[in-house]
Scaffold this active site. Structure first.
Site, PDB file in Angstrom:
ATOM      1  N   SER A 190      15.075  34.478   8.768  1.00 56.23           N
ATOM      2  CA  SER A 190      15.624  33.415   9.600  1.00 56.23           C
ATOM      3  C   SER A 190      14.956  33.305  10.960  1.00 56.23           C
ATOM      4  O   SER A 190      14.513  34.298  11.532  1.00 56.23           O
ATOM      5  CB  SER A 190      17.123  33.653   9.828  1.00 56.23           C
ATOM      6  N   ILE A 248      20.998  26.535  15.453  1.00 53.05           N
ATOM      7  CA  ILE A 248      20.375  26.139  14.191  1.00 53.05           C
ATOM      8  C   ILE A 248      19.562  27.319  13.681  1.00 53.05           C
ATOM      9  O   ILE A 248      18.738  27.883  14.400  1.00 53.05           O
ATOM     10  CB  ILE A 248      19.468  24.899  14.378  1.00 53.05           C
ATOM     11  N   GLU A 249      19.810  27.684  12.444  1.00 54.31           N
ATOM     12  CA  GLU A 249      19.099  28.764  11.770  1.00 54.31           C
ATOM     13  C   GLU A 249      18.315  28.143  10.629  1.00 54.31           C
ATOM     14  O   GLU A 249      18.888  27.488   9.759  1.00 54.31           O
ATOM     15  CB  GLU A 249      20.106  29.773  11.228  1.00 54.31           C
ATOM     16  N   VAL A 250      16.998  28.299  10.625  1.00 56.51           N
ATOM     17  CA  VAL A 250      16.178  27.844   9.510  1.00 56.51           C
ATOM     18  C   VAL A 250      15.717  29.098   8.780  1.00 56.51           C
ATOM     19  O   VAL A 250      15.124  29.988   9.383  1.00 56.51           O
ATOM     20  CB  VAL A 250      14.993  26.995   9.990  1.00 56.51           C
ATOM     21  N   LEU A 279      20.030  26.288   7.647  1.00 62.19           N
ATOM     22  CA  LEU A 279      19.299  25.373   6.785  1.00 62.19           C
ATOM     23  C   LEU A 279      18.218  26.144   6.048  1.00 62.19           C
ATOM     24  O   LEU A 279      17.518  26.964   6.651  1.00 62.19           O
ATOM     25  CB  LEU A 279      18.666  24.255   7.614  1.00 62.19           C
TER      26      LEU A 279
END
Length: 123
Positions: A105, A116-118, A69
């Site tokens: 990231s 989940i990768e932001v 994301l």
């Protein structure tokens, strides 16, 4: 032929628990569609949620998702938000390769174990 991603689907053990996590931690908007299905809206995309067996055409498994994301928040603010919500960071910040070039990231798991990768593109 393809211009962008409209939605993805994550298989979860408890839909409302997942809705609460994504709304609380990542600020997504909970929406309902179809015959009472649940999703998380952000920008012009959404994450549809399903439990095991809801969609017989795929080979779903709870916690098998891996999603990146993009945020416009500084990475330090993302890290502070995760810490405030008690979400352990698995890795990051690290430099990775995004669809449009280098990204910074941070990785963590949602309640079902989805990775989940932001990420943030440099200014």
């Amino acid at each position: 032929m393809i211009s962008h991603i409209d939605h993805i689907v994550l298989t979860v053990a408890d839909i409302e628990r997942s809705v609460a996590f994504y709304v609380r931690v990542l600020g997504m908007q909970a929406v309902s569609f179809g015959n009472g299905r649940r999703a998380l809206q952000f920008g012009q995309q959404k994450i549809n949620l399903q439990t095991l067996g809801m969609e017989p055409r795929n080979h779903a498994a709870v916690g098998a998702g891996d999603v990146c994301l993009i945020t416009d928040w500084p990475t330090a603010r993302v890290l502070a938000r995760l810490a405030a919500e008690g979400v352990p960071v698995l890795e990051g910040p690290v430099t990775k390769s995004g669809a449009q070039g280098p990204i910074e990231s941070v990785y963590f798991n949602d309640p079902d174990g989805h990775l989940i990768e932001v990420s943030r593109y440099p200014d």
